[in-house]
Enzyme design. Structure first.
Site, PDB file in Angstrom:
ATOM      1  N   SER A 132      15.216   1.001  -6.843  1.00 60.61           N
ATOM      2  CA  SER A 132      14.427   1.585  -6.104  1.00 60.61           C
ATOM      3  C   SER A 132      14.615   1.327  -4.516  1.00 60.61           C
ATOM      4  CB  SER A 132      13.047   1.786  -6.508  1.00 60.61           C
ATOM      5  OG  SER A 132      12.182   1.982  -5.757  1.00 60.61           O
ATOM      6  N   GLU A 134      12.097   1.335  -2.782  1.00 51.87           N
ATOM      7  CA  GLU A 134      10.820   0.450  -2.493  1.00 51.87           C
ATOM      8  C   GLU A 134      11.066  -0.859  -2.319  1.00 51.87           C
ATOM      9  OE1 GLU A 134       8.102   2.408  -2.292  1.00 51.87           O
ATOM     10  OE2 GLU A 134       6.805   0.847  -2.061  1.00 51.87           O
ATOM     11  N   TYR A 156       5.269  -3.549  -7.964  1.00 47.42           N
ATOM     12  CA  TYR A 156       6.156  -2.933  -8.686  1.00 47.42           C
ATOM     13  C   TYR A 156       7.491  -3.191  -8.068  1.00 47.42           C
ATOM     14  CZ  TYR A 156       9.111   1.424  -8.783  1.00 47.42           C
ATOM     15  OH  TYR A 156      10.207   2.569  -8.890  1.00 47.42           O
ATOM     16  N   ARG A 224       9.190   9.106   4.210  1.00 42.82           N
ATOM     17  CA  ARG A 224       9.864   8.894   3.127  1.00 42.82           C
ATOM     18  C   ARG A 224      11.136   9.788   3.267  1.00 42.82           C
ATOM     19  NH1 ARG A 224       7.305   5.246   2.502  1.00 42.82           N
ATOM     20  NH2 ARG A 224       6.031   4.701   0.880  1.00 42.82           N
ATOM     21  N   GLU A 288       1.384  -1.336   2.596  1.00 39.91           N
ATOM     22  CA  GLU A 288       1.924   0.146   2.561  1.00 39.91           C
ATOM     23  C   GLU A 288       3.472  -0.102   3.198  1.00 39.91           C
ATOM     24  OE1 GLU A 288       2.845   3.117   1.508  1.00 39.91           O
ATOM     25  OE2 GLU A 288       1.301   4.160   2.417  1.00 39.91           O
TER      26      GLU A 288
HETATM   27  P1  NAP Z   1       8.683   8.772 -14.229  1.00 44.11           P
HETATM   28  O1  NAP Z   1       8.521  10.250 -14.254  1.00 44.11           O
HETATM   29  O2  NAP Z   1       7.300   8.029 -14.229  1.00 44.11           O
HETATM   30  O3  NAP Z   1       9.135   8.162 -15.879  1.00 44.11           O
HETATM   31  C1  NAP Z   1       8.945   7.006 -16.317  1.00 44.11           C
HETATM   32  C2  NAP Z   1       9.496   7.078 -17.903  1.00 44.11           C
HETATM   33  O4  NAP Z   1       9.117   5.497 -18.369  1.00 44.11           O
HETATM   34  C3  NAP Z   1       8.552   7.917 -18.931  1.00 44.11           C
HETATM   35  O5  NAP Z   1       9.555   8.404 -19.657  1.00 44.11           O
HETATM   36  C4  NAP Z   1       7.606   6.887 -19.326  1.00 44.11           C
HETATM   37  O6  NAP Z   1       7.402   7.090 -20.606  1.00 44.11           O
HETATM   38  C5  NAP Z   1       8.641   5.597 -19.613  1.00 44.11           C
HETATM   39  N1  NAP Z   1       8.020   4.495 -19.833  1.00 44.11           N
HETATM   40  C6  NAP Z   1       6.945   3.828 -19.249  1.00 44.11           C
HETATM   41  N2  NAP Z   1       6.704   2.619 -19.700  1.00 44.11           N
HETATM   42  C7  NAP Z   1       7.442   2.423 -20.641  1.00 44.11           C
HETATM   43  C8  NAP Z   1       7.629   1.458 -21.616  1.00 44.11           C
HETATM   44  N3  NAP Z   1       6.850   0.338 -21.628  1.00 44.11           N
HETATM   45  N4  NAP Z   1       8.466   1.425 -22.588  1.00 44.11           N
HETATM   46  C9  NAP Z   1       9.329   2.567 -22.734  1.00 44.11           C
HETATM   47  N5  NAP Z   1       9.320   3.502 -21.768  1.00 44.11           N
HETATM   48  C10 NAP Z   1       8.080   3.650 -20.777  1.00 44.11           C
HETATM   49  O7  NAP Z   1       9.565   8.075 -13.534  1.00 44.11           O
HETATM   50  P2  NAP Z   1      10.662   8.681 -12.723  1.00 44.11           P
HETATM   51  O8  NAP Z   1      10.422   9.351 -11.483  1.00 44.11           O
HETATM   52  O9  NAP Z   1      11.796   9.781 -13.759  1.00 44.11           O
HETATM   53  O10 NAP Z   1      11.822   7.448 -12.419  1.00 44.11           O
HETATM   54  C11 NAP Z   1      12.779   7.014 -13.328  1.00 44.11           C
HETATM   55  C12 NAP Z   1      12.992   5.515 -12.934  1.00 44.11           C
HETATM   56  O11 NAP Z   1      13.603   5.733 -11.637  1.00 44.11           O
HETATM   57  C13 NAP Z   1      11.916   4.542 -12.959  1.00 44.11           C
HETATM   58  O12 NAP Z   1      12.375   3.423 -13.575  1.00 44.11           O
HETATM   59  C14 NAP Z   1      11.441   4.556 -11.490  1.00 44.11           C
HETATM   60  O13 NAP Z   1      10.684   3.260 -11.298  1.00 44.11           O
HETATM   61  C15 NAP Z   1      12.855   4.631 -10.955  1.00 44.11           C
HETATM   62  N6  NAP Z   1      12.967   5.269  -9.529  1.00 44.11           N
HETATM   63  C16 NAP Z   1      12.293   6.542  -9.418  1.00 44.11           C
HETATM   64  C17 NAP Z   1      12.228   7.037  -8.216  1.00 44.11           C
HETATM   65  C18 NAP Z   1      11.672   8.208  -7.802  1.00 44.11           C
HETATM   66  O14 NAP Z   1      11.482   8.725  -6.531  1.00 44.11           O
HETATM   67  N7  NAP Z   1      11.221   9.199  -8.687  1.00 44.11           N
HETATM   68  C19 NAP Z   1      13.080   6.307  -6.905  1.00 44.11           C
HETATM   69  C20 NAP Z   1      13.656   5.311  -7.395  1.00 44.11           C
HETATM   70  C21 NAP Z   1      13.772   4.469  -8.507  1.00 44.11           C
HETATM   71  P3  NAP Z   1       5.771   8.042 -21.005  1.00 44.11           P
HETATM   72  O15 NAP Z   1       6.203   9.294 -20.562  1.00 44.11           O
HETATM   73  O16 NAP Z   1       5.556   7.885 -22.280  1.00 44.11           O
HETATM   74  O17 NAP Z   1       4.919   7.383 -19.817  1.00 44.11           O
HETATM   75  N1  GDD Z   2       0.523   8.647  -4.688  1.00 44.18           N
HETATM   76  C1  GDD Z   2       0.036   8.984  -3.674  1.00 44.18           C
HETATM   77  N2  GDD Z   2      -1.137   9.733  -3.637  1.00 44.18           N
HETATM   78  N3  GDD Z   2       0.484   8.712  -2.393  1.00 44.18           N
HETATM   79  C2  GDD Z   2       0.130   8.975  -1.319  1.00 44.18           C
HETATM   80  C3  GDD Z   2      -1.486   9.850  -1.257  1.00 44.18           C
HETATM   81  C4  GDD Z   2      -2.045   9.761  -2.347  1.00 44.18           C
HETATM   82  O1  GDD Z   2      -3.034  10.548  -2.498  1.00 44.18           O
HETATM   83  N4  GDD Z   2      -1.724   9.923   0.097  1.00 44.18           N
HETATM   84  C5  GDD Z   2      -0.604   9.540   0.872  1.00 44.18           C
HETATM   85  N5  GDD Z   2       0.196   8.876  -0.137  1.00 44.18           N
HETATM   86  C6  GDD Z   2       1.542   7.902   0.690  1.00 44.18           C
HETATM   87  C7  GDD Z   2       1.654   6.754  -0.065  1.00 44.18           C
HETATM   88  O2  GDD Z   2       0.796   5.816   0.356  1.00 44.18           O
HETATM   89  C8  GDD Z   2       3.002   6.477   0.258  1.00 44.18           C
HETATM   90  O3  GDD Z   2       3.384   5.942   1.492  1.00 44.18           O
HETATM   91  C9  GDD Z   2       3.723   7.870   0.121  1.00 44.18           C
HETATM   92  O4  GDD Z   2       2.710   8.805   0.016  1.00 44.18           O
HETATM   93  C10 GDD Z   2       4.679   8.189  -1.246  1.00 44.18           C
HETATM   94  O5  GDD Z   2       3.684   7.920  -2.083  1.00 44.18           O
HETATM   95  P1  GDD Z   2       4.263   8.271  -3.866  1.00 44.18           P
HETATM   96  O6  GDD Z   2       4.725   9.619  -3.778  1.00 44.18           O
HETATM   97  O7  GDD Z   2       3.307   7.750  -4.667  1.00 44.18           O
HETATM   98  O8  GDD Z   2       5.770   7.514  -3.939  1.00 44.18           O
HETATM   99  P2  GDD Z   2       6.015   5.976  -3.503  1.00 44.18           P
HETATM  100  O9  GDD Z   2       6.975   6.170  -2.214  1.00 44.18           O
HETATM  101  O10 GDD Z   2       4.888   5.124  -3.685  1.00 44.18           O
HETATM  102  O11 GDD Z   2       6.978   5.607  -4.783  1.00 44.18           O
HETATM  103  C11 GDD Z   2       7.690   6.524  -5.364  1.00 44.18           C
HETATM  104  O12 GDD Z   2       9.141   6.254  -4.817  1.00 44.18           O
HETATM  105  C12 GDD Z   2       9.797   4.902  -5.129  1.00 44.18           C
HETATM  106  C13 GDD Z   2      11.217   5.001  -4.207  1.00 44.18           C
HETATM  107  O13 GDD Z   2      11.020   4.636  -2.973  1.00 44.18           O
HETATM  108  C14 GDD Z   2       7.706   6.236  -6.769  1.00 44.18           C
HETATM  109  O14 GDD Z   2       8.709   7.251  -7.576  1.00 44.18           O
HETATM  110  C15 GDD Z   2       8.561   4.902  -7.108  1.00 44.18           C
HETATM  111  O15 GDD Z   2       8.810   4.909  -8.585  1.00 44.18           O
HETATM  112  C16 GDD Z   2       9.883   4.784  -6.641  1.00 44.18           C
HETATM  113  O16 GDD Z   2      10.585   3.959  -6.784  1.00 44.18           O
END
Ligand code: NAP
Ligand code: GDD
Length: 339
Positions: A132, A134, A156, A224, A288
């Site tokens: 990520s 992050e 995380y 972002r 943050e």
């Molecule tokens: P998500 O929607 O939160 O999905 C997470 C998945 O992990 C869900 O299927 C959840 O199952 C499963 N899970 C959680 N805890 C588990 C456990 N203990 N054992 C087995 N499965 C478990 O996340 P996503 O946005 O699709 O992201 C996919 C991956 O990419 C994650 O690893 C995330 O950290 C990473 N990532 C995401 C982003 C982004 O912007 N989306 C960016 C960079 C990296 P349940 O449905 O049962 O909760």
């Molecule tokens: N969730 C959330 N809720 N975020 C908020 C809010 C709120 O009400 N208000 C402002 N934010 C700001 C957060 O402080 C952060 O700076 C930004 O919005 C994005 O927050 P999220 O959408 O929760 O995503 P993230 O950037 O913290 O994390 C996501 O992206 C990562 C990759 O950079 C997640 O998907 C992570 O799993 C992933 O790794």
């Protein structure tokens, strides 16, 4: 012979799009699903349950923290590729549950690598680790690329850094084809509703339909690099099709504030976000990440991958989807009250 893949996190946003992509490519797809008291397969039901489609998809109960069962499953189904997408993926929540987050994100990834190492003795297997942006945290340089040092700012992100290094460690120690995709934020109409983009599009739709009056948010100035999840799962697959295992940054190369996303969404509905949004300190984080901006040039050069969807289009897709959802909610409410 068609290929097979094991996806952890198949019920999540990315897992569902990746499963669709791999099925389209003729893969047999195995998914790891956590047992819960209610069904968690809403995002994949359309590919799993359709009796008219001959989908080669199999779901298995398991949990990333249960290494023994994960190894048994891996040795049993013998996938050609493993995509480790499972995680406690919410940054804010990781401050409340740091140990659990480390167990799923850090130890979970190690469990996947161990299972793959054992299978690799029998037949070659390739592993994708969902790393990520992050991990860049309090960024040392902008834009961030594969060589940018990490400065994680949350439990995380620390756990993801651990998983990132273990992936490289297994590649170098055991000659395992294991790669990190360092993905910047990617969103969609399937995004979890507590992530900021989806929280905004869900609320905007409900406000438009008179179902909600206010939207409470935290830091609107955070920036972002947001892309579309459907585009990003293509990069995951491409990363595992290379000749050599390598790590890649996947991003759009553009960054915007949360406030700009708010403006885009509310404008589309002819609303002024300032009439509805209030700041609630509960949504601030102990630390943050102020700015993320990725440099996807390596992915473009070596994978031929670029983001196909810009932020305006992403906001349009999500806003339209969530307006329709709110419409249905409003109709259901009217139906109940008129009975
Ligand atoms: P998500 O929607 O939160 O999905 C997470 C998945 O992990 C869900 O299927 C959840 O199952 C499963 N899970 C959680 N805890 C588990 C456990 N203990 N054992 C087995 N499965 C478990 O996340 P996503 O946005 O699709 O992201 C996919 C991956 O990419 C994650 O690893 C995330 O950290 C990473 N990532 C995401 C982003 C982004 O912007 N989306 C960016 C960079 C990296 P349940 O449905 O049962 O909760
Ligand atoms: N969730 C959330 N809720 N975020 C908020 C809010 C709120 O009400 N208000 C402002 N934010 C700001 C957060 O402080 C952060 O700076 C930004 O919005 C994005 O927050 P999220 O959408 O929760 O995503 P993230 O950037 O913290 O994390 C996501 O992206 C990562 C990759 O950079 C997640 O998907 C992570 O799993 C992933 O790794």
């Amino acid at each position: 012979m068609s290929k097979s893949a094991l996806i952890t996190g198949i019920t999540g946003q990315d897992g569902s799009y990746l499963a669709e992509l791999l099925l389209e490519k003729g893969y047999t797809v195995h998914g790891l699903v956590r047992r819960s008291s209610t069904f968690s397969t809403e995002r994949i039901d359309h590919i799993y349950r359709d009796p008219h489609e001959k989908t080669q998809m199999y779901l298995h109960y398991g949990d990333l923290t249960d290494g023994q069962a994960l190894t048994n499953l891996t040795l049993d189904v013998e996938p050609d590729e493993i995509y480790n997408l499972g995680a406690q993926s919410h940054v804010r929540v990781s401050f409340d549950q740091p140990v659990y987050t480390l167990q799923t994100v850090g130890v979970g990834a190690l469990n996947v690598l161990e299972a793959a190492r054992l299978l690799n003795k029998r037949k070659p297997v390739r592993v994708y680790q969902a790393s990520s942006s992050e991990m860049f945290g309090d960024v040392i340089e902008t834009p961030q690329k594969e060589t940018t040092p990490f400065r994680p700012q949350s439990p995380y992100a620390c756990a993801k850094v651990y998983a990132f290094h273990q992936t490289i460690n297994y590649r170098e120690s055991y000659d395992l084809f294991a790669c990190n995709g360092i993905l910047f934020n990617h969103e969609s109409e399937r995004r979890g509703e507590t992530f900021v983009t989806r929280k905004i599009t869900r609320a905007a739709g409900r406000i438009k339909m008179g179902l909600q009056k206010k939207l409470y948010l935290g830091n609107l100035d955070a920036k972002r690099d947001w892309g579309y999840a459907k585009d990003y799962v293509k990069a995951m697959w491409l990363i595992l099709q290379q000749e050599q295992p390598e790590d890649f940054v996947i991003a759009t190369g553009e960054t915007q504030t949360v406030r700009s996303f708010l403006e885009l969404v509310f404008q589309q509905l002819d609303l002024d976000y300032r009439d509805y949004v209030e700041i609630d300190p509960r949504y601030f984080r102990p630390a943050e990440v102020e700015l993320l901006l990725g440099d996807p040039s390596k992915a473009k050069e070596k994978l031929g991958w670029t983001a196909e969807t810009d932020l305006r289009e992403l906001a349009r897709i999500m806003t339209e989807h969530d307006l329709e959802l709110a419409r249905r909610e409003a109709h259901a409410e009217n139906y109940v009250t008129s009975k």
